[in-house]
Design a protein around this motif. Structure first.
Motif, PDB file in Angstrom:
ATOM      1  N   LYS A  94       0.832  -1.215   0.000  1.00 57.09           N
ATOM      2  CA  LYS A  94       0.000   0.000   0.000  1.00 57.09           C
ATOM      3  C   LYS A  94       0.863   1.261   0.000  1.00 57.09           C
ATOM      4  CE  LYS A  94      -3.956  -2.046   2.343  1.00 57.09           C
ATOM      5  NZ  LYS A  94      -4.726  -2.076   3.613  1.00 57.09           N
ATOM      6  N   GLN A  95       1.919   1.264   0.795  1.00 56.16           N
ATOM      7  CA  GLN A  95       2.797   2.430   0.900  1.00 56.16           C
ATOM      8  C   GLN A  95       3.354   2.823  -0.460  1.00 56.16           C
ATOM      9  OE1 GLN A  95       6.201   1.790   3.470  1.00 56.16           O
ATOM     10  NE2 GLN A  95       7.203   3.675   2.815  1.00 56.16           N
ATOM     11  N   PHE A  96       3.785   1.829  -1.233  1.00 59.88           N
ATOM     12  CA  PHE A  96       4.390   2.103  -2.542  1.00 59.88           C
ATOM     13  C   PHE A  96       3.380   2.025  -3.687  1.00 59.88           C
ATOM     14  CE2 PHE A  96       8.041   0.854   0.083  1.00 59.88           C
ATOM     15  CZ  PHE A  96       8.832   1.979  -0.099  1.00 59.88           C
ATOM     16  N   LYS A  97       2.090   1.835  -3.335  1.00 63.60           N
ATOM     17  CA  LYS A  97       1.002   1.783  -4.315  1.00 63.60           C
ATOM     18  C   LYS A  97       1.281   0.756  -5.421  1.00 63.60           C
ATOM     19  CE  LYS A  97      -0.296   6.466  -3.245  1.00 63.60           C
ATOM     20  NZ  LYS A  97      -0.272   7.845  -3.605  1.00 63.60           N
ATOM     21  N   LEU A  98       1.695  -0.433  -4.999  1.00 64.54           N
ATOM     22  CA  LEU A  98       2.011  -1.502  -5.945  1.00 64.54           C
ATOM     23  C   LEU A  98       0.746  -2.280  -6.293  1.00 64.54           C
ATOM     24  CD1 LEU A  98       5.278  -2.763  -4.220  1.00 64.54           C
ATOM     25  CD2 LEU A  98       5.089  -1.282  -6.232  1.00 64.54           C
ATOM     26  N   PRO A  99       0.523  -2.559  -7.571  1.00 65.06           N
ATOM     27  CA  PRO A  99      -0.692  -3.264  -8.000  1.00 65.06           C
ATOM     28  C   PRO A  99      -0.557  -4.785  -7.817  1.00 65.06           C
ATOM     29  CG  PRO A  99       0.646  -2.754  -9.908  1.00 65.06           C
ATOM     30  CD  PRO A  99       1.359  -2.163  -8.710  1.00 65.06           C
ATOM     31  N   LEU A 100      -0.405  -5.203  -6.577  1.00 70.12           N
ATOM     32  CA  LEU A 100      -0.159  -6.610  -6.275  1.00 70.12           C
ATOM     33  C   LEU A 100      -1.306  -7.196  -5.463  1.00 70.12           C
ATOM     34  CD1 LEU A 100       3.551  -6.212  -5.119  1.00 70.12           C
ATOM     35  CD2 LEU A 100       2.738  -6.917  -7.393  1.00 70.12           C
ATOM     36  N   ALA A 101      -1.500  -8.502  -5.593  1.00 70.81           N
ATOM     37  CA  ALA A 101      -2.460  -9.235  -4.763  1.00 70.81           C
ATOM     38  C   ALA A 101      -1.652 -10.190  -3.890  1.00 70.81           C
ATOM     39  CB  ALA A 101      -3.431 -10.012  -5.643  1.00 70.81           C
ATOM     40  N   VAL A 102      -1.867 -10.118  -2.584  1.00 72.73           N
ATOM     41  CA  VAL A 102      -1.142 -10.951  -1.631  1.00 72.73           C
ATOM     42  C   VAL A 102      -2.090 -12.015  -1.093  1.00 72.73           C
ATOM     43  CG1 VAL A 102       0.123 -10.996   0.549  1.00 72.73           C
ATOM     44  CG2 VAL A 102       0.365  -9.037  -0.991  1.00 72.73           C
ATOM     45  N   CYS A 103      -1.668 -13.279  -1.158  1.00 70.66           N
ATOM     46  CA  CYS A 103      -2.476 -14.396  -0.665  1.00 70.66           C
ATOM     47  C   CYS A 103      -1.620 -15.285   0.225  1.00 70.66           C
ATOM     48  CB  CYS A 103      -2.988 -15.245  -1.828  1.00 70.66           C
ATOM     49  SG  CYS A 103      -3.934 -14.330  -3.042  1.00 70.66           S
ATOM     50  N   ARG A 104      -2.253 -15.886   1.205  1.00 68.59           N
ATOM     51  CA  ARG A 104      -1.555 -16.862   2.038  1.00 68.59           C
ATOM     52  C   ARG A 104      -1.374 -18.143   1.216  1.00 68.59           C
ATOM     53  NH1 ARG A 104      -0.774 -17.199   7.457  1.00 68.59           N
ATOM     54  NH2 ARG A 104      -2.218 -15.491   7.806  1.00 68.59           N
ATOM     55  N   SER A 105      -0.174 -18.690   1.228  1.00 66.19           N
ATOM     56  CA  SER A 105       0.106 -19.922   0.491  1.00 66.19           C
ATOM     57  C   SER A 105      -0.233 -21.146   1.354  1.00 66.19           C
ATOM     58  CB  SER A 105       1.584 -19.966   0.082  1.00 66.19           C
ATOM     59  OG  SER A 105       2.410 -20.016   1.237  1.00 66.19           O
ATOM     60  N   LYS A 106      -0.196 -22.338   0.761  1.00 67.07           N
ATOM     61  CA  LYS A 106      -0.477 -23.561   1.510  1.00 67.07           C
ATOM     62  C   LYS A 106       0.446 -23.714   2.704  1.00 67.07           C
ATOM     63  CE  LYS A 106      -0.094 -26.158  -2.062  1.00 67.07           C
ATOM     64  NZ  LYS A 106       0.043 -27.192  -3.055  1.00 67.07           N
ATOM     65  N   SER A 107       1.678 -23.245   2.556  1.00 67.12           N
ATOM     66  CA  SER A 107       2.653 -23.384   3.639  1.00 67.12           C
ATOM     67  C   SER A 107       2.490 -22.302   4.705  1.00 67.12           C
ATOM     68  CB  SER A 107       4.074 -23.368   3.079  1.00 67.12           C
ATOM     69  OG  SER A 107       4.328 -22.143   2.441  1.00 67.12           O
ATOM     70  N   GLY A 108       1.546 -21.381   4.487  1.00 67.54           N
ATOM     71  CA  GLY A 108       1.273 -20.364   5.483  1.00 67.54           C
ATOM     72  C   GLY A 108       2.040 -19.070   5.293  1.00 67.54           C
ATOM     73  N   VAL A 109       2.869 -18.993   4.251  1.00 64.65           N
ATOM     74  CA  VAL A 109       3.619 -17.761   4.004  1.00 64.65           C
ATOM     75  C   VAL A 109       2.827 -16.967   2.972  1.00 64.65           C
ATOM     76  CG1 VAL A 109       5.890 -16.769   3.563  1.00 64.65           C
ATOM     77  CG2 VAL A 109       5.728 -18.995   4.612  1.00 64.65           C
ATOM     78  N   ALA A 110       3.374 -16.677   1.780  1.00 65.01           N
ATOM     79  CA  ALA A 110       2.614 -15.833   0.855  1.00 65.01           C
ATOM     80  C   ALA A 110       2.945 -16.096  -0.605  1.00 65.01           C
ATOM     81  CB  ALA A 110       2.868 -14.360   1.164  1.00 65.01           C
ATOM     82  N   HIS A 111       1.951 -15.865  -1.430  1.00 62.52           N
ATOM     83  CA  HIS A 111       2.101 -15.739  -2.876  1.00 62.52           C
ATOM     84  C   HIS A 111       1.738 -14.298  -3.198  1.00 62.52           C
ATOM     85  CE1 HIS A 111       1.240 -20.287  -3.472  1.00 62.52           C
ATOM     86  NE2 HIS A 111       2.538 -20.047  -3.339  1.00 62.52           N
ATOM     87  N   VAL A 112       2.564 -13.648  -4.012  1.00 62.66           N
ATOM     88  CA  VAL A 112       2.313 -12.260  -4.408  1.00 62.66           C
ATOM     89  C   VAL A 112       2.113 -12.248  -5.919  1.00 62.66           C
ATOM     90  CG1 VAL A 112       3.184  -9.905  -4.377  1.00 62.66           C
ATOM     91  CG2 VAL A 112       3.756 -11.452  -2.494  1.00 62.66           C
ATOM     92  N   PHE A 113       0.904 -11.869  -6.345  1.00 62.39           N
ATOM     93  CA  PHE A 113       0.523 -11.897  -7.754  1.00 62.39           C
ATOM     94  C   PHE A 113       0.538 -10.504  -8.361  1.00 62.39           C
ATOM     95  CE2 PHE A 113      -1.459 -15.662  -5.988  1.00 62.39           C
ATOM     96  CZ  PHE A 113      -1.286 -16.618  -6.977  1.00 62.39           C
ATOM     97  N   LEU A 114       0.899 -10.466  -9.646  1.00 63.51           N
ATOM     98  CA  LEU A 114       0.788  -9.253 -10.463  1.00 63.51           C
ATOM     99  C   LEU A 114       0.019  -9.646 -11.717  1.00 63.51           C
ATOM    100  CD1 LEU A 114       1.534  -6.298 -11.146  1.00 63.51           C
ATOM    101  CD2 LEU A 114       3.558  -7.201 -12.281  1.00 63.51           C
ATOM    102  N   PHE A 115      -1.029  -8.891 -12.027  1.00 61.06           N
ATOM    103  CA  PHE A 115      -1.850  -9.166 -13.207  1.00 61.06           C
ATOM    104  C   PHE A 115      -1.764  -7.989 -14.172  1.00 61.06           C
ATOM    105  CE2 PHE A 115      -3.698 -11.580  -9.732  1.00 61.06           C
ATOM    106  CZ  PHE A 115      -3.841 -12.831 -10.302  1.00 61.06           C
TER     107      PHE A 115
END
Length: 122
Positions: A94-115
């Motif tokens: 949010k701070q850098f206004k990045l067009p990313l989607a953040v999701c929790r991964s199966k392992s509990g960390v994260a996947h960061v998507f850009l579309f």
């Protein structure tokens, strides 16, 4: 369910002649990566595979780069387990206004998507 499959196919467009698959051998414990084997299956991505994936019975990893070496999405898999803070990552996004989607991964960390609305040459 057909509409749902089509929506996911549109969002995660990619290579049609192959896909990724993961066979889980051990379930996740809190803060520990899921153990399993990931591999590429050199067979077409079918609606049946999408259905099984959306039902949670079989993994499906679409490959973002299509046959023309272009893509409309990408993903970073974050595997930093010790003290990972999802809120901190989202606040930075949010701070850098990045067009990313953040999701929790199966392992509990994260996947960061850009579309992207337009195809990007890789």
């Amino acid at each position: 369910m057909i509409d749902r499959i089509q929506k996911f196919k549109n969002i995660f467009k990619g290579l049609e002649r192959a896909h990724g698959c993961t066979k889980v051998s051990e379930q996740r414990e809190n803060g520990v990566k899921v153990k399993g084997q990931s591999f590429v299956v050199r067979q077409p991505v079918t609606d049946e595979l999408w259905l099984k994936h959306l039902q949670g019975t079989q993994s499906l990893g679409t490959i973002p780069i299509n046959e023309d070496n272009k893509c409309v999405w990408g993903c970073v898999d974050i595997d930093s387990y010790a003290g990972f803070d999802h809120k901190k990552l989202i606040d930075k996004k949010k701070q850098f206004k990045l067009p990313l989607a953040v999701c929790r991964s199966k392992s509990g960390v994260a996947h960061v998507f850009l579309f992207s609305e337009q195809q990007v040459v890789t």
